[in-house]
Design a protein around this motif. Structure first.
Motif, PDB file in Angstrom:
ATOM      1  N   UNK A  51      10.563  -0.550  -0.395  1.00 22.91           N
ATOM      2  CA  UNK A  51      11.468   0.160  -1.299  1.00 22.91           C
ATOM      3  C   UNK A  51      10.688   0.745  -2.472  1.00 22.91           C
ATOM      4  N   UNK A  52       9.714  -0.011  -2.984  1.00 25.90           N
ATOM      5  CA  UNK A  52       8.889   0.481  -4.085  1.00 25.90           C
ATOM      6  C   UNK A  52       8.082   1.691  -3.635  1.00 25.90           C
ATOM      7  N   UNK A  53       7.510   1.643  -2.435  1.00 21.16           N
ATOM      8  CA  UNK A  53       6.746   2.770  -1.918  1.00 21.16           C
ATOM      9  C   UNK A  53       7.637   4.001  -1.760  1.00 21.16           C
ATOM     10  N   UNK A  54       8.852   3.798  -1.250  1.00 20.30           N
ATOM     11  CA  UNK A  54       9.773   4.918  -1.065  1.00 20.30           C
ATOM     12  C   UNK A  54      10.165   5.561  -2.392  1.00 20.30           C
ATOM     13  N   UNK A  55      10.287   4.744  -3.449  1.00 22.29           N
ATOM     14  CA  UNK A  55      10.624   5.286  -4.769  1.00 22.29           C
ATOM     15  C   UNK A  55       9.487   6.108  -5.353  1.00 22.29           C
ATOM     16  N   UNK A  56       8.228   5.710  -5.069  1.00 18.71           N
ATOM     17  CA  UNK A  56       7.061   6.354  -5.669  1.00 18.71           C
ATOM     18  C   UNK A  56       6.176   7.044  -4.640  1.00 18.71           C
ATOM     19  N   UNK A  57       6.733   7.464  -3.518  1.00 19.08           N
ATOM     20  CA  UNK A  57       5.952   8.015  -2.414  1.00 19.08           C
ATOM     21  C   UNK A  57       5.155   9.250  -2.824  1.00 19.08           C
ATOM     22  N   UNK A  58       5.756  10.153  -3.595  1.00 15.02           N
ATOM     23  CA  UNK A  58       5.059  11.380  -3.998  1.00 15.02           C
ATOM     24  C   UNK A  58       3.816  11.074  -4.827  1.00 15.02           C
ATOM     25  N   UNK A  59       3.917  10.114  -5.734  1.00 14.50           N
ATOM     26  CA  UNK A  59       2.772   9.736  -6.570  1.00 14.50           C
ATOM     27  C   UNK A  59       1.656   9.129  -5.715  1.00 14.50           C
ATOM     28  N   UNK A  60       2.021   8.244  -4.764  1.00 14.40           N
ATOM     29  CA  UNK A  60       1.014   7.619  -3.903  1.00 14.40           C
ATOM     30  C   UNK A  60       0.315   8.659  -3.031  1.00 14.40           C
ATOM     31  N   UNK A  61       1.085   9.585  -2.468  1.00 10.87           N
ATOM     32  CA  UNK A  61       0.502  10.620  -1.616  1.00 10.87           C
ATOM     33  C   UNK A  61      -0.443  11.507  -2.413  1.00 10.87           C
ATOM     34  N   UNK A  62      -0.042  11.887  -3.631  1.00 12.57           N
ATOM     35  CA  UNK A  62      -0.881  12.734  -4.480  1.00 12.57           C
ATOM     36  C   UNK A  62      -2.198  12.039  -4.816  1.00 12.57           C
ATOM     37  N   UNK A  63      -2.147  10.769  -5.177  1.00 14.03           N
ATOM     38  CA  UNK A  63      -3.356  10.014  -5.500  1.00 14.03           C
ATOM     39  C   UNK A  63      -4.262   9.891  -4.282  1.00 14.03           C
ATOM     40  N   UNK A  64      -3.667   9.648  -3.109  1.00 15.93           N
ATOM     41  CA  UNK A  64      -4.455   9.510  -1.882  1.00 15.93           C
ATOM     42  C   UNK A  64      -5.110  10.834  -1.521  1.00 15.93           C
ATOM     43  N   UNK A  65      -4.393  11.952  -1.704  1.00 16.22           N
ATOM     44  CA  UNK A  65      -4.941  13.268  -1.394  1.00 16.22           C
ATOM     45  C   UNK A  65      -6.101  13.607  -2.342  1.00 16.22           C
ATOM     46  N   UNK A  66      -5.946  13.289  -3.622  1.00  6.03           N
ATOM     47  CA  UNK A  66      -7.014  13.542  -4.588  1.00  6.03           C
ATOM     48  C   UNK A  66      -8.264  12.730  -4.260  1.00  6.03           C
ATOM     49  N   UNK A  67      -8.072  11.478  -3.863  1.00  3.89           N
ATOM     50  CA  UNK A  67      -9.196  10.628  -3.487  1.00  3.89           C
ATOM     51  C   UNK A  67      -9.908  11.189  -2.252  1.00  3.89           C
ATOM     52  N   UNK A  68      -9.129  11.642  -1.267  1.00  2.89           N
ATOM     53  CA  UNK A  68      -9.696  12.217  -0.047  1.00  2.89           C
ATOM     54  C   UNK A  68     -10.541  13.450  -0.380  1.00  2.89           C
ATOM     55  N   UNK A  69     -10.005  14.338  -1.205  1.00  2.94           N
ATOM     56  CA  UNK A  69     -10.734  15.558  -1.537  1.00  2.94           C
ATOM     57  C   UNK A  69     -12.003  15.252  -2.338  1.00  2.94           C
ATOM     58  N   UNK A  70     -11.944  14.268  -3.218  1.00  2.00           N
ATOM     59  CA  UNK A  70     -13.127  13.880  -3.993  1.00  2.00           C
ATOM     60  C   UNK A  70     -14.210  13.321  -3.087  1.00  2.00           C
ATOM     61  N   UNK A  71     -13.825  12.477  -2.118  1.00  3.15           N
ATOM     62  CA  UNK A  71     -14.794  11.908  -1.186  1.00  3.15           C
ATOM     63  C   UNK A  71     -15.384  12.992  -0.280  1.00  3.15           C
ATOM     64  N   UNK A  72     -14.562  13.919   0.150  1.00  3.40           N
ATOM     65  CA  UNK A  72     -15.021  15.004   1.013  1.00  3.40           C
ATOM     66  C   UNK A  72     -16.006  15.903   0.252  1.00  3.40           C
ATOM     67  N   UNK A  73     -15.709  16.176  -1.018  1.00  2.03           N
ATOM     68  CA  UNK A  73     -16.580  16.998  -1.841  1.00  2.03           C
ATOM     69  C   UNK A  73     -17.919  16.289  -2.087  1.00  2.03           C
TER      70      UNK A  73
END
Length: 79
Positions: A51-73
Motif C-alpha cells: 500500500x505504501x509503494x502504491x501511494x508513492x509509486x511515482x516517486x520510487x519510479x522517478x528515483x529508480x530511473x534517475x539512478x539507472x541513467x546515472x549508472x549508464x552515464x
C-alpha cells in the motif's frame, strides 16, 4: 492402567498488553479477513508495504530511473 486427563482450554484472542479489543476486519489491499485493533488497516507487513509503494509509486519510479541513467552515464564514461 491410568486414564490420562486432557485439559480442554478455550482460547480467545485479545490484546492484553494495551487492553484493546480485537475486531474482525478486512485488509485494504488483499481483501483477506483478519483480527486487529481498531486503527489497523492491513493484515500483514507485506500488505502495508504494498500500500505504501502504491501511494508513492511515482516517486520510487522517478528515483529508480534517475539512478539507472546515472549508472549508464558513468559506465559509458569508463569506456
Amino acid at each position: 492402567m491410568r486414564k490420562r486427563r486432557v485439559l480442554i482450554q478455550k482460547i480467545e484472542r485479545a490484546s492484553y498488553v494495551r487492553r484493546l479489543t480485537l475486531e474482525d476486519k478486512t485488509c485494504a489491499v488483499c481483501g483477506k479477513k483478519f483480527e486487529g485493533v481498531k486503527k489497523r488497516s492491513y493484515c500483514s507487513r507485506a500488505c502495508q508495504a504494498k500500500a505504501n509503494y502504491e501511494r508513492h509509486a511515482d516517486q520510487y519510479r522517478q528515483a529508480r530511473m534517475e539512478k539507472y541513467h546515472a549508472e549508464k552515464k558513468a559506465a559509458a564514461g569508463k569506456k
